[in-house]
Scaffold this motif. Structure first.
Motif, PDB file in Angstrom:
ATOM      1  N   ASN A  86       0.803  -1.331   0.070  1.00  0.00           N
ATOM      2  CA  ASN A  86      -0.067   0.215  -0.137  1.00  0.00           C
ATOM      3  C   ASN A  86       1.073   1.147  -0.119  1.00  0.00           C
ATOM      4  O   ASN A  86       2.223   1.265   0.071  1.00  0.00           O
TER       5      ASN A  86
ATOM      6  N   PRO B 128      -4.693   0.044   8.197  1.00  0.00           N
ATOM      7  CA  PRO B 128      -5.284   1.227   7.699  1.00  0.00           C
ATOM      8  C   PRO B 128      -4.553   2.474   8.017  1.00  0.00           C
ATOM      9  O   PRO B 128      -3.929   2.458   9.186  1.00  0.00           O
TER      10      PRO B 128
ATOM     11  N   ASP C 150      -9.330   5.201   5.337  1.00  0.00           N
ATOM     12  CA  ASP C 150      -8.881   4.965   3.916  1.00  0.00           C
ATOM     13  C   ASP C 150      -8.975   5.868   3.027  1.00  0.00           C
ATOM     14  O   ASP C 150      -8.277   6.063   2.042  1.00  0.00           O
TER      15      ASP C 150
END
Lengths: 345, 460
Positions: free
Chosen positions: B15, B306, B423
């Protein structure tokens, strides 16, 4: 230990730098002396052109060297070449000037020399010059040299083609203002163009109608700007020009075609708007000052004495001004005296 | 413990936070191993092509596959409730050329991420495009514009003079918000709702307030705090004009995905090892057991998590991506001859009906963004999760159809996802988190991407 070494190096570097600069200064001085000698002796031989090029490459702001360069061209070079050769030489000269202009876009002498080249050229290319002004102004929309040069080029184009570009140029200023209205040069150019457009109209009635239409449109635009950023000086200077209240010799162009009643109508309209803005922005010096000036002007036009209330308001405005803009205290004190003189008269 | 299985840092999940961190560690000459269980980069920040989930079975039926996005090293599924609905089967083109983002976001042109891209020259791995706010639908059901710059306000003839003054005053306040005087004023307001702050301190008309809260801040609800809102607005105005007449940038072919790939590539160039589609059995404090039983070791093992906190915020957001046939010129700014490629459109609370108290934020992306082929547009709609979301999306879609000005505009299919609010945080937050993690690994942020950036221009 390391620190000591570094300091030493720095001093060493400094010394070297001074040495280098000293030799450069010597070199430059030498060239200047050569130039001064040559010019004193009226030496206009074409070899001296290279000397001027060298000097101008060093420093294009020495206008005497530009003068000398022109003298050489006029005395020695041009008398001995054909028309086409002259054009070629001046084209090369224009290229040289352009290369300097790119680095120094705000030097008077560079623009002068360019103008001289174009005026001496048998076939000047004004469209190309127009493109140069576009480039200058897109790089810096507030470069007054650029605007001034643009006016010059436009006038040459108009002369050559016997038509006028005033409306198109007006549109150009409008787009510059729409992008950023803090552009004094754009507003200034506008004053020149509007004056011309109004004068063009020969029939008195049509001129009057045109002047009124233009005046109202311009005032509307200024209102938009004034409420967006009342601290911007260029819009207020333009406003004063519109209202005929600037240091201009002779009659103000727009207002001169209007009758006294019409002028007072506009003054009243603007004073009302200024009062609205003053309520929102009581510390804005332009509002305060213009309220007084336009108020006085209105009274003069109407040939009326100002009321006691007006007098009181104006005096208190001068007090506000002195508080808000203490650097110009003297100016506001003079203004106060002016008010008092009018009252006493 | 073999040397080849031992690293300074093991990162799980590609990510954005981890990609930035991976690159930063690699630049600092740490030995990095970066693993992702998915066969693609980005995890939740990534994008997928339509072909990945839509198949045409042997008898010509459209089959929608299962969308599985896993956060590496974490048992929780990042995305819940993925729904795909095909509206006009016959009109769907081949599925080539569509890139659907899992979370649609953009970068602030004056933000820390863009600054980092510039400093590290990682922007060279990306193709950047501008995005602008385009229109706002007010609670009076009128389309207006968001006040983006002084020139905008000056030129807007529909704005009354006093309104201009008030907006400019607010803009001036925002630009000097860090001054001591203003900081004093703000102290008591920071955690309170921004709407109340505006009402008490600036006499702005309702439509202007809506423009600020739902246009400039892109707020999804009315409770955005004063501190958060002012941060966003300040960044907005700082960004506007940095590279042009716009505040946002996005990357072609899926912003999040491309950003992750860009940072990972930089990381790899500096020596990191990458493993994609790599199953992970177990994660421990200083080691990771891979699918085949092999073990890798590191002083620092960073899992994917997250943003903002280890736990979910509990607030969910519905996002719908609509594939639309048609160029939708009515949804984009037109500049001389160029149609811009990315717009934002904002629906304020109650603009779509009295029952709908949340806003809908829309992004329209044209073919120029590389996310869809010529002749198509993608619409991303976001709103707070609530019972009425489906209705709200339908109403918003109809309004967009009206605005897009062309008869052949037709929604062909949509992809709905449910996202955690955390997010949706700004990309710049990812840089901050990466920096914090970098500090826990190396002890300070001084060496964060500090390196002589003498890349060869042709490093392929």
């Amino acid at each position: 230990m390391h620190g000591i070494l570094r300091v030493k190096l720095n001093e060493e570097q400094k010394r070297l730098k001074l040495e280098k600069e000293r030799s450069k200064i010597q070199e430059y001085k030498g060239l200047i002396e050569q130039f001064q000698r040559a010019r004193q002796q009226k030496d206009y031989s074409s070899e001296k052109l290279n000397l001027t090029t060298e000097l101008l490459d060093w420093n294009p702001e020495t206008y005497s060297v530009w003068n000398y360069r022109r003298e050489i061209y006029l005395c020695t070079v041009f008398p001995n070449v054909s028309v086409n050769e002259k054009q070629d030489l001046l084209d090369k000269e224009l290229q040289y000037v352009l290369s300097k202009m790119k680095v120094f876009p705000k030097v008077y002498w560079i623009f002068n020399h360019r103008r001289w080249c174009l005026e001496n050229a048998p076939y000047p290319n004004w469209n190309y010059e127009m493109m140069i002004t576009e480039k200058l102004l897109s790089a810096d929309a507030r470069n007054f040299h650029g605007w001034h040069y643009r006016r010059y080029v436009v006038s040459q184009i108009e002369k050559a083609g016997n038509y006028d570009l005033a409306e198109k140029e007006l549109q150009y200023t409008s787009s510059a203002i729409a992008t950023n209205f803090s552009n004094f040069s754009a507003w200034h150019n506008r004053t020149k163009l509007l004056e011309f457009i109004i004068k063009k109209e020969t029939d008195f009635e049509s001129r009057k109608q045109l002047a009124q239409k233009i005046l109202q449109e311009e005032l509307d635009t200024i209102h938009q700007a004034a409420f967006t950023d009342p601290d911007d000086s260029s819009i207020w200077i333009y406003h004063r020009w519109l209202m005929g209240h600037c240091n201009q010799v002779g009659e103000p162009p727009i207002l001169s075609v209007l009758s006294k009643e019409e002028r007072t109508h506009y003054l009243r309209q603007e004073i009302q708007l200024l009062e609205e803005l003053h309520e929102l922005e009581p510390e804005n010096k332009w509002c305060c000052e213009l309220l007084i000036e336009y108020g006085l002007l209105l009274r003069t036009l109407l040939n009326h004495q100002p009321t006691k209330e007006e007098e009181a308001t104006w005096i208190s405005l001068t007090n506000t001004l002195q508080q808000v803009d203490p650097q110009r205290r003297g100016r506001y004190q003079n203004l106060r005296k002016k008010i008092e003189t009018v009252i006493d008269a | 413990m073999q040397d080849s299985n031992s690293f300074d840092v093991i990162l799980l999940g590609t990510n954005l936070v981890n990609s930035i961190l991976s690159s930063a560690c690699s630049w600092a000459n740490l030995k990095v191993l970066h693993i992702d269980e998915n066969p693609f980069y980005g995890e939740v920040d990534g994008s997928f092509s339509l072909r990945d989930i839509i198949n045409i079975s042997e008898n010509g039926n459209l089959e929608v596959g299962n969308l599985r996005i896993k956060r590496s090293g974490d048992d929780a599924l990042a995305l819940q409730d993925v729904n795909i609905e095909v509206l006009e089967k016959g009109l769907l083109p081949s599925f080539k050329g569509f890139t659907i983002e899992l979370i649609s976001k953009e970068m602030y042109a004056g933000g820390s991420l863009v600054e980092l891209l510039s400093k590290t020259k990682i922007y060279k791995y990306l193709l950047l495009k501008p995005q602008r706010s385009f229109r706002l639908y007010t609670s009076d059901q009128v389309w207006t514009k968001v006040p983006e710059s002084r020139a905008d306000i000056f030129n807007d003839k529909t704005l009354p003079l006093t309104h201009k003054r008030m907006i400019m005053r607010f803009m001036k306040f925002v630009s000097s918000v860090d001054d001591n005087q203003n900081q004093e004023k703000l102290k008591e307001w920071l955690s309170k709702p921004f709407q109340d702050f505006l009402k008490k301190n600036f006499e702005l008309p309702r439509t202007i307030q809506e423009g600020i809260v739902y246009g400039l801040c892109q707020s999804l609800d009315s409770n955005i705090s004063t501190q958060h809102a002012l941060e966003k607005i300040k960044k907005y105005y700082q960004s506007f004009g940095t590279y042009g007449e716009y505040s946002y940038l996005l990357a072609m072919y899926g912003t999040g995905s491309e950003l992750c790939q860009g940072f990972c590539r930089s990381s790899a160039v500096m020596g990191s090892t990458f493993m994609l589609a790599q199953k992970i059995n177990k994660v421990e404090a200083t080691s990771v057991e891979l699918g085949e039983g092999e073990r890798v070791w590191a002083n620092n093992v960073i899992t994917s998590r997250p943003m903002k906190s280890a736990s979910k915020s509990g607030i969910n957001i519905r996002q719908r991506c609509i594939i639309v046939r048609g160029k939708c010129p009515g949804l984009f700014h037109q500049n001389l001859f160029l149609l811009s490629e990315a717009s934002q459109i904002h629906f304020v609370p109650y603009s779509l009906g009295d029952r709908f108290s949340n806003s809908v934020q829309v992004r329209a992306l044209g073919a120029g963004t590389g996310n869809c082929p010529e002749g198509y547009t993608l619409w991303y709609l976001q709103t707070l999760d609530c019972e009425e979301y489906f209705e709200v999306f339908t109403l918003a879609t109809n309004k967009l159809l009206e605005l897009s000005h062309s008869e052949d505009t037709k929604p062909l299919m949509y992809v709905d996802v449910l996202i955690d609010q955390n997010d949706l945080a700004d990309y710049d937050v990812a840089v901050e988190i990466a920096k914090q993690l970098y500090e826990t690994i190396t002890g300070s942020t001084d060496t964060f991407f500090q390196r002589d950036t003498s890349f060869d221009d042709d490093d392929e």
